[in-house]
Design an enzyme around this catalytic site. Structure first.
Site, PDB file in Angstrom:
ATOM      1  N   HIS A   1      -6.042   5.084   0.770  1.00 41.98           N
ATOM      2  CA  HIS A   1      -6.394   6.136   2.054  1.00 41.98           C
ATOM      3  C   HIS A   1      -7.394   6.475   1.397  1.00 41.98           C
ATOM      4  O   HIS A   1      -8.282   7.988   2.166  1.00 41.98           O
ATOM      5  CB  HIS A   1      -5.170   6.949   1.477  1.00 41.98           C
ATOM      6  CG  HIS A   1      -3.650   6.775   2.499  1.00 41.98           C
ATOM      7  ND1 HIS A   1      -3.324   6.442   3.293  1.00 41.98           N
ATOM      8  CD2 HIS A   1      -2.984   5.983   1.883  1.00 41.98           C
ATOM      9  CE1 HIS A   1      -2.440   6.612   3.879  1.00 41.98           C
ATOM     10  NE2 HIS A   1      -1.865   6.052   2.144  1.00 41.98           N
TER      11      HIS A   1
ATOM     12  N   HIS B   1       0.646  -1.451  -0.136  1.00 46.55           N
ATOM     13  CA  HIS B   1       0.144  -0.073  -0.019  1.00 46.55           C
ATOM     14  C   HIS B   1       0.681   0.932   0.132  1.00 46.55           C
ATOM     15  O   HIS B   1      -0.039   2.382  -0.798  1.00 46.55           O
ATOM     16  CB  HIS B   1      -0.779   0.312   1.234  1.00 46.55           C
ATOM     17  CG  HIS B   1      -0.303   0.447   2.659  1.00 46.55           C
ATOM     18  ND1 HIS B   1      -0.076  -0.549   3.292  1.00 46.55           N
ATOM     19  CD2 HIS B   1       0.343   1.506   3.119  1.00 46.55           C
ATOM     20  CE1 HIS B   1       0.597  -0.348   4.074  1.00 46.55           C
ATOM     21  NE2 HIS B   1       0.701   1.027   4.676  1.00 46.55           N
ATOM     22  N   ASP B   2       2.114   1.029   0.679  1.00 47.52           N
ATOM     23  CA  ASP B   2       2.319   2.496   0.645  1.00 47.52           C
ATOM     24  C   ASP B   2       4.192   2.286  -0.563  1.00 47.52           C
ATOM     25  O   ASP B   2       4.494   3.335  -0.063  1.00 47.52           O
ATOM     26  CB  ASP B   2       3.234   2.661   1.655  1.00 47.52           C
ATOM     27  CG  ASP B   2       2.592   3.465   3.155  1.00 47.52           C
ATOM     28  OD1 ASP B   2       1.433   3.786   2.209  1.00 47.52           O
ATOM     29  OD2 ASP B   2       2.780   2.686   4.488  1.00 47.52           O
TER      30      ASP B   2
ATOM     31  N   LYS C   1       5.679   5.281  -1.929  1.00 48.53           N
ATOM     32  CA  LYS C   1       6.579   6.307  -1.506  1.00 48.53           C
ATOM     33  C   LYS C   1       7.932   6.286  -1.973  1.00 48.53           C
ATOM     34  O   LYS C   1       9.260   6.980  -1.313  1.00 48.53           O
ATOM     35  CB  LYS C   1       6.864   6.013   0.497  1.00 48.53           C
ATOM     36  CG  LYS C   1       5.290   6.749   0.938  1.00 48.53           C
ATOM     37  CD  LYS C   1       5.598   6.051   2.115  1.00 48.53           C
ATOM     38  CE  LYS C   1       4.247   6.306   2.933  1.00 48.53           C
ATOM     39  NZ  LYS C   1       3.986   6.082   4.160  1.00 48.53           N
TER      40      LYS C   1
ATOM     41  N   ASP D   1      -3.491   0.161   8.806  1.00 45.01           N
ATOM     42  CA  ASP D   1      -2.383   1.315   8.436  1.00 45.01           C
ATOM     43  C   ASP D   1      -2.858   2.387   9.564  1.00 45.01           C
ATOM     44  O   ASP D   1      -1.405   2.879  10.089  1.00 45.01           O
ATOM     45  CB  ASP D   1      -2.954   1.754   7.426  1.00 45.01           C
ATOM     46  CG  ASP D   1      -1.737   2.906   6.848  1.00 45.01           C
ATOM     47  OD1 ASP D   1      -0.362   2.673   8.111  1.00 45.01           O
ATOM     48  OD2 ASP D   1      -1.740   3.562   5.844  1.00 45.01           O
TER      49      ASP D   1
ATOM     50  N   HIS E   1       0.936   9.762  -2.962  1.00 42.39           N
ATOM     51  CA  HIS E   1       2.180   8.284  -3.116  1.00 42.39           C
ATOM     52  C   HIS E   1       0.936   7.198  -4.062  1.00 42.39           C
ATOM     53  O   HIS E   1       1.428   6.074  -4.442  1.00 42.39           O
ATOM     54  CB  HIS E   1       2.229   8.203  -1.751  1.00 42.39           C
ATOM     55  CG  HIS E   1       1.972   7.074  -0.784  1.00 42.39           C
ATOM     56  ND1 HIS E   1       1.380   8.491   0.080  1.00 42.39           N
ATOM     57  CD2 HIS E   1       1.087   6.241  -0.570  1.00 42.39           C
ATOM     58  CE1 HIS E   1       0.550   7.614   1.432  1.00 42.39           C
ATOM     59  NE2 HIS E   1       0.777   6.380   0.601  1.00 42.39           N
TER      60      HIS E   1
END
Length: 349
Positions: free
Chosen positions: A277, A223-224, A227, A305, A252
């Site tokens: 998000h 999910h990140d 970044k 998260d 991101h």
């Protein structure tokens, strides 16, 4: 006749020990004394010719050729409107009236389904001849069913091997991406691993299917990933981000989507990763999705998260205690978080 039957059984035994779709199709043509034999696959309302024996050229049908399923003998056989064996097609009004009979000059035809172990009909195993075949009978139909079982088993094994290779490819791509993130920012990599554990517990609590649990795991892990595209000055900043820096950081999920869509075997996760998000009340980013517009894997990952972020130390703040973090998740259910996902996470905790 007895010698022929003995040879048939010996050849069947050899084929069963070393299954091969092409050999099975060739054997069907030989055993039934037909001009051609072939296997088909049903794809989006089409019958696709997959493996053909020699003799197919006289019918003008190459491998990969597709015809609408509703124009075929096979569809009518499966529906019970034609028998599996038609020794004289032109003498059967139901078959003789089909355009394919005259177009391909078919005199005799045989067809049985290729059925997988889960009951799914993959396609058919067929044989055809320009001449009539009045000698076709029950024994021939039984042999055809045996060959169909051999072909279906082999096709299913190949499909499962392809699925396994696909899963291996997905896992390798995911590991590579996570390693790249961890090299830039150890917190993000460790955080993703922790979110995976929470998300898996939540998914199991919800009773999701094996495939759904796998998707949740992958979305939580990746999910990140976007970044990677965030400048170090922002990603590693020891203090609070400014408004402008937060605007950059909020890009991101879009970068995550682009990366995942281009990664081998991971493209199907792109939409859920982009939406991680998004908030239940529609006030999230990047697209302002709300409620069940947001993929379930995204909703689960957001709650997990947020919880792990709250209980983690960061350079600009100390970790929240677990009881307070759980209270924040409960308070956000129905606004920031999907109520179902939030409840399942709290139960898992």
């Amino acid at each position: 006749m007895e010698l022929v039957a003995t040879n048939d059984v010996l050849q069947l035994g050899d084929l069963a020990r070393q299954p091969n779709v092409q050999r099975a199709v060739d054997a069907v043509r030989e055993f039934l004394s037909m001009d051609v034999a072939y296997s088909t696959e049903f794809v989006d309302g089409q019958q696709v010719f997959r493996v053909l024996s020699s003799g197919a050229e006289s019918f003008g049908v190459p491998e990969g050729f597709a015809v609408p399923l509703d124009q075929t003998y096979c569809q009518r056989v499966l529906a019970g409107r034609l028998p599996n064996l038609i020794p004289d097609v032109r003498a059967d009004d139901r078959a003789a009236s089909l355009p394919v009979t005259e177009a391909l000059d078919i005199g005799a035809f045989a067809s049985v389904p290729l059925t997988f172990s889960d009951g799914r009909v993959y396609g058919t195993l067929c044989a055809g001849s320009h001449d009539t075949k009045p000698e076709l009978g029950y024994r021939d139909l039984q042999f055809l069913h045996v060959f169909a079982r051999i072909v279906a088993d082999q096709l299913e094994r190949e499909e499962l091997r392809d699925d396994a290779r696909g899963l291996e490819l997905e896992a390798a791509a995911a590991r590579t991406l996570i390693a790249a993130v961890q090299a830039r920012d150890a917190y993000t990599g460790d955080h993703s691993e922790a979110v995976v554990a929470l998300a898996l517990a939540t998914a199991h609590r919800l009773g999701l299917s094996e495939a759904e649990v796998k998707e949740v795991e992958q979305v939580a892990l990746l999910h990140d990933i976007g970044k990677i595209a965030i400048p170090d000055a922002i990603l590693r900043k020891p203090g609070q981000l400014s408004h402008e820096e937060w605007q950059v950081m909020r890009t991101h999920p879009v970068s995550s989507e682009r990366l995942i869509r281009s990664a081998p075997g991971l493209g199907h996760l792109a939409a859920a990763i982009r939406a991680e998000h998004e908030r239940w009340d529609g006030c999230g980013y990047p697209d302002g999705l709300a409620g069940e517009e947001i993929p379930l894997a995204s909703r689960i990952t957001l709650a997990c998260d947020a919880y792990h972020a709250m209980v983690s130390d960061r350079p600009y703040r100390a970790a929240m205690d677990e009881e307070s973090a759980r209270a924040e998740i409960a308070a956000g259910a129905g606004t920031q978080f999907c109520p179902t996902a939030a409840r399942a996470l709290l139960e898992a905790l």
